[in-house]
Design an enzyme around this catalytic site. Structure first.
Site, short mmCIF file in Angstrom:
data_model
loop_
_atom_site.label_atom_id
_atom_site.label_comp_id
_atom_site.label_asym_id
_atom_site.label_seq_id
_atom_site.Cartn_x
_atom_site.Cartn_y
_atom_site.Cartn_z
N TYR A 120 0.82 -1.23 0.00
CA TYR A 120 0.00 0.00 0.00
C TYR A 120 0.84 1.27 0.00
O TYR A 120 1.85 1.35 0.70
CB TYR A 120 -0.85 0.06 1.27
CG TYR A 120 -1.83 -1.06 1.46
CD1 TYR A 120 -2.79 -1.36 0.50
CD2 TYR A 120 -1.83 -1.78 2.66
CE1 TYR A 120 -3.72 -2.38 0.72
CE2 TYR A 120 -2.75 -2.79 2.87
CZ TYR A 120 -3.68 -3.09 1.91
OH TYR A 120 -4.59 -4.09 2.13
N LYS B 115 -16.65 -17.35 5.63
CA LYS B 115 -16.02 -17.99 4.47
C LYS B 115 -15.00 -19.02 4.94
O LYS B 115 -14.16 -18.69 5.78
CB LYS B 115 -15.32 -16.91 3.62
CG LYS B 115 -16.27 -15.91 3.01
CD LYS B 115 -15.62 -14.57 2.71
CE LYS B 115 -15.70 -13.63 3.90
NZ LYS B 115 -15.21 -12.26 3.62
N LYS C 121 -12.20 -23.12 0.04
CA LYS C 121 -12.83 -23.94 -1.01
C LYS C 121 -13.95 -24.82 -0.47
O LYS C 121 -14.76 -25.36 -1.23
CB LYS C 121 -11.81 -24.74 -1.80
CG LYS C 121 -10.92 -25.63 -1.02
CD LYS C 121 -9.97 -26.33 -1.98
CE LYS C 121 -8.95 -27.10 -1.16
NZ LYS C 121 -7.64 -27.15 -1.66
N ASP D 163 -14.91 -9.82 -1.30
CA ASP D 163 -15.85 -8.77 -1.68
C ASP D 163 -16.90 -9.33 -2.64
O ASP D 163 -18.08 -8.98 -2.57
CB ASP D 163 -15.11 -7.59 -2.34
CG ASP D 163 -13.99 -7.10 -1.46
OD1 ASP D 163 -14.15 -7.15 -0.22
OD2 ASP D 163 -12.94 -6.70 -1.99
O1 CKP Z 1 -10.88 -9.33 1.07
P1 CKP Z 1 -10.74 -9.08 -0.39
O2 CKP Z 1 -9.61 -9.82 -1.01
O3 CKP Z 1 -12.04 -9.33 -1.13
O4 CKP Z 1 -10.47 -7.52 -0.50
C1 CKP Z 1 -9.73 -6.95 -1.53
C2 CKP Z 1 -9.67 -5.46 -1.45
O5 CKP Z 1 -9.69 -2.76 -0.32
C3 CKP Z 1 -8.71 -4.90 -2.49
O6 CKP Z 1 -9.40 -4.50 -3.65
C4 CKP Z 1 -7.99 -3.76 -1.78
O7 CKP Z 1 -8.05 -2.55 -2.44
C5 CKP Z 1 -8.63 -3.70 -0.39
O8 CKP Z 1 -9.18 -5.01 -0.19
C6 CKP Z 1 -7.57 -3.33 0.64
O9 CKP Z 1 -7.58 -2.17 1.08
O10 CKP Z 1 -6.76 -4.21 0.97
MG MG Z 2 -11.90 -9.90 2.66
#
Ligand code: CKP
Ligand code: MG
Length: 314
Positions: free
Chosen positions: A103, A225, A228, A259
């Site tokens: 980040y 979650k 798998k 997401d």
């Molecule tokens: O938990 P996830 O892998 O679905 O989240 C992914 C998102 O907002 C990613 O798009 C990224 O921008 C973030 O999580 C983050 O801030 O880590």
């Molecule tokens: Mg997540």
């Protein structure tokens, strides 16, 4: 409005090569953030969504706003900051099954959101308010954004859906992360943790034992979650149900799957499905996103989702 969400989206530079990031020579520019990922996922399935955020008054801010608007998401409550930039992050496909993120979001425009930017008319009338544990990690003022959004949701009968999305790289400490995430879990109607996140919050135990920990804090519904194997659904005072997952040929990029799962669950609930059926839709959405590079690129439209859930046969 069906779902309103608040959070930071960043410009994502995704390397076109596998291996360590230091050796990457070319990148694809994308836009990704948990909350806008959910809004886009829902919008592609035909639901009405609004994403609230703050962007820099910069090229990335312009491109991101246009992209998210182009996905059919309402961006009319997005504000701009003239002195802070739009956040950026990089992915690294280090090895198969080892994707990392880096980040560059400190002091970003979104981290400067304050409670004043969350207007009652932006939340009122929605069925759900979707929030994640990333936002309170951004800054103290973003914690007040969360509190204001929750207060407005409660005052207007909007159900609160919370994804803990534990990001230790941006929390001050693990203790602070646990304390705050538990506070937001306690305020939520529906909580969507991952199994590893539940272990972070409550210590390692059998998957079936975690929902009770969330219920004790105050969450009415927990849909967890479990990779798998799919997901686990639990309503306070009810039984814990397993909902099986979908077969994934090959995981290309796991980021964004949580997401996609949230978007699938919310879509199912908006369509009047049972919790278990909504979780099934969430499982399918999560599986689809892992098979495509990018956080939103694999999100299906309705026809694509139905065909995948029916066995992928046209
Ligand atoms: O938990 P996830 O892998 O679905 O989240 C992914 C998102 O907002 C990613 O798009 C990224 O921008 C973030 O999580 C983050 O801030 O880590
Ligand atoms: Mg997540």
């Amino acid at each position: 409005m069906d779902v309103v969400t608040v959070g930071e989206t960043m410009t994502l530079f995704s390397p076109n090569e596998h291996g360590q990031l230091r050796h990457a020579h070319s990148f694809s520019m994308k836009f990704a953030g948990a909350e806008s990922n959910v809004a886009i996922g829902l919008s592609r399935l035909g639901h009405k969504t609004r994403w609230i955020s703050r962007l820099g008054e910069d090229e990335f801010g312009d491109a991101m706003e246009a992209f998210i608007r182009g996905e059919g998401v309402d961006v009319s409550f997005v504000t701009r900051d003239e002195t802070a930039p739009t956040g950026v992050f990089f992915k690294e496909f280090r090895r198969p099954n080892d994707t990392r993120v880096y980040y560059y979001r400190k002091e970003s425009a979104a981290s400067r959101m304050t409670a004043d930017y969350i207007k009652e008319e932006a939340v009122k009338g929605a069925a759900f308010l979707h929030l994640t544990g990333i936002t309170p990690a951004l800054s103290d003022s973003c914690q007040s954004v969360m509190d204001k959004a929750i207060r407005l949701a409660k005052a207007n009968g909007v159900k609160i859906v919370f994804d803990p999305n534990v990001r230790l790289k941006i929390w001050k400490s693990e203790e602070e992360a646990r304390r705050q995430l538990k506070h937001f879990i306690a305020e939520s109607d529906i909580v969507l943790p991952g199994e590893a996140e539940a272990a972070f919050l409550f210590g390692k135990k059998e998957a079936e034992a975690y929902p009770e920990d969330f219920h004790v804090l105050g969450a009415k519904t927990v849909i967890m979650k479990i990779g798998k194997k799919g997901s686990i659904v639990s309503q306070k005072g009810g039984a814990v149900d397993h909902v099986s997952g979908f077969r994934v040929e090959r995981v290309i990029d796991p980021v964004g799957a949580g997401d996609a799962f949230a978007a699938g669950v919310l879509s199912g609930l908006l369509d009047g499905l049972s919790m278990a059926e909504a979780a099934k839709r969430g499982n399918a959405m999560g599986a689809l996103v892992t098979m495509v590079n990018g956080d939103v690129e694999g999100l299906p439209n309705r026809a694509d989702l139905v065909s995948f859930m029916d066995g992928g046969l046209d």
